[in-house]
Design a protein around this motif. Structure first.
Motif, PDB file in Angstrom:
ATOM      1  N   MET A   1      50.448  53.687 127.011  1.00  0.00           N
ATOM      2  CA  MET A   1      50.106  53.274 125.656  1.00  0.00           C
ATOM      3  C   MET A   1      51.372  53.344 124.808  1.00  0.00           C
ATOM      4  N   GLN A   2      51.604  52.265 124.021  1.00  0.00           N
ATOM      5  CA  GLN A   2      52.734  52.227 123.109  1.00  0.00           C
ATOM      6  C   GLN A   2      52.368  52.993 121.833  1.00  0.00           C
ATOM      7  N   GLU A  16      59.652  52.724 118.618  1.00  0.00           N
ATOM      8  CA  GLU A  16      58.452  52.844 119.449  1.00  0.00           C
ATOM      9  C   GLU A  16      58.809  53.505 120.766  1.00  0.00           C
ATOM     10  N   SER A  17      57.782  54.008 121.423  1.00  0.00           N
ATOM     11  CA  SER A  17      57.973  54.626 122.737  1.00  0.00           C
ATOM     12  C   SER A  17      56.631  54.589 123.467  1.00  0.00           C
ATOM     13  N   THR A  18      56.623  55.087 124.663  1.00  0.00           N
ATOM     14  CA  THR A  18      55.399  55.150 125.453  1.00  0.00           C
ATOM     15  C   THR A  18      54.835  56.559 125.353  1.00  0.00           C
ATOM     16  N   ALA A  19      53.556  56.634 125.008  1.00  0.00           N
ATOM     17  CA  ALA A  19      52.900  57.948 124.876  1.00  0.00           C
ATOM     18  C   ALA A  19      52.709  58.563 126.263  1.00  0.00           C
ATOM     19  N   ILE A  38      48.710  52.365 116.387  1.00  0.00           N
ATOM     20  CA  ILE A  38      48.423  51.121 115.683  1.00  0.00           C
ATOM     21  C   ILE A  38      49.722  50.304 115.606  1.00  0.00           C
ATOM     22  N   GLU A  39      49.647  49.088 116.124  1.00  0.00           N
ATOM     23  CA  GLU A  39      50.838  48.237 116.159  1.00  0.00           C
ATOM     24  C   GLU A  39      51.236  47.827 114.741  1.00  0.00           C
ATOM     25  N   PRO A  40      52.531  47.902 114.440  1.00  0.00           N
ATOM     26  CA  PRO A  40      52.982  47.546 113.084  1.00  0.00           C
ATOM     27  C   PRO A  40      52.911  46.047 112.829  1.00  0.00           C
ATOM     28  N   ASN A  55      45.064  55.198 104.824  1.00  0.00           N
ATOM     29  CA  ASN A  55      44.153  54.152 105.298  1.00  0.00           C
ATOM     30  C   ASN A  55      44.466  53.684 106.721  1.00  0.00           C
ATOM     31  N   GLN A  56      45.417  54.372 107.369  1.00  0.00           N
ATOM     32  CA  GLN A  56      45.773  54.085 108.764  1.00  0.00           C
ATOM     33  C   GLN A  56      46.105  52.608 108.984  1.00  0.00           C
ATOM     34  N   LYS A  57      46.945  52.071 108.076  1.00  0.00           N
ATOM     35  CA  LYS A  57      47.370  50.677 108.170  1.00  0.00           C
ATOM     36  C   LYS A  57      48.864  50.580 107.926  1.00  0.00           C
ATOM     37  N   TRP A  58      49.439  49.543 108.510  1.00  0.00           N
ATOM     38  CA  TRP A  58      50.839  49.214 108.242  1.00  0.00           C
ATOM     39  C   TRP A  58      50.885  48.231 107.085  1.00  0.00           C
TER      40      TRP A  58
END
Length: 161
Positions: A1-2, A16-19, A38-40, A55-58
């Protein structure tokens, strides 16, 4: 997962990285602090993705940090914060000096030089007086001082009238 890392204060996307998979729960991943899965949002030139934790949004905001602009009055504006956009009327290069501004700068340079020369003559005059020099030398220097003072006055009048 990214996962996507963001700055802890600004929310700015850092990379970014891999979890890593959670060793205690199969199929679950570890997401460190200041990261999200959450992808930017896509960004363009002079834009940056900012993560809003509430709000967990980019969100995409303007990013002109480190850029310098000039307004039509030649005032310099340096942008240092996210979300600040330059005024559409601002220029990306310092506007060239007008002929009037160049002429004024030249007069100011001449005035500074004349004042320095005037000061030197006054000091020399004071030394002549202190040493009791002959009146002819004192009068000649006094005449030079008066001439220099008139030159200073003439340029001063050109500059400030």
């Amino acid at each position: 997962m990214q996962i996507y890392h963001y700055h802890r204060e600004t929310g700015e996307l850092l990379g970014e990285s891999t979890a890593r998979e959670n060793p205690l729960e199969e199929g679950e991943y570890l997401i460190p602090a200041y990261a999200t899965n959450i992808e930017p949002s896509e960004t363009g030139e002079n834009e940056v993705a900012i993560f809003n934790v509430d709000n967990q949004k980019w969100n995409v905001v303007a990013d002109y940090r480190g850029q310098t602009f000039w307004d039509t009055d030649r005032n310099k504006h340096e942008i240092a914060e996210l979300g600040i956009e330059p005024d559409p009327a601002w220029l990306i290069e310092e506007p060239p000096l007008s002929e009037e501004e160049i002429a004024k700068m030249e007069l100011e340079r001449q005035l500074k030089t004349l004042i320095t020369e005037f000061d030197s003559l006054c000091l020399a005059h004071g030394k002549l007086l202190a040493l009791g020099s002959d009146q002819t030398s004192i009068d000649e220097l006094k005449s030079e001082i008066q001439t220099k003072l008139q030159e200073v006055s003439d340029i001063n009048e050109q500059l400030y009238s």
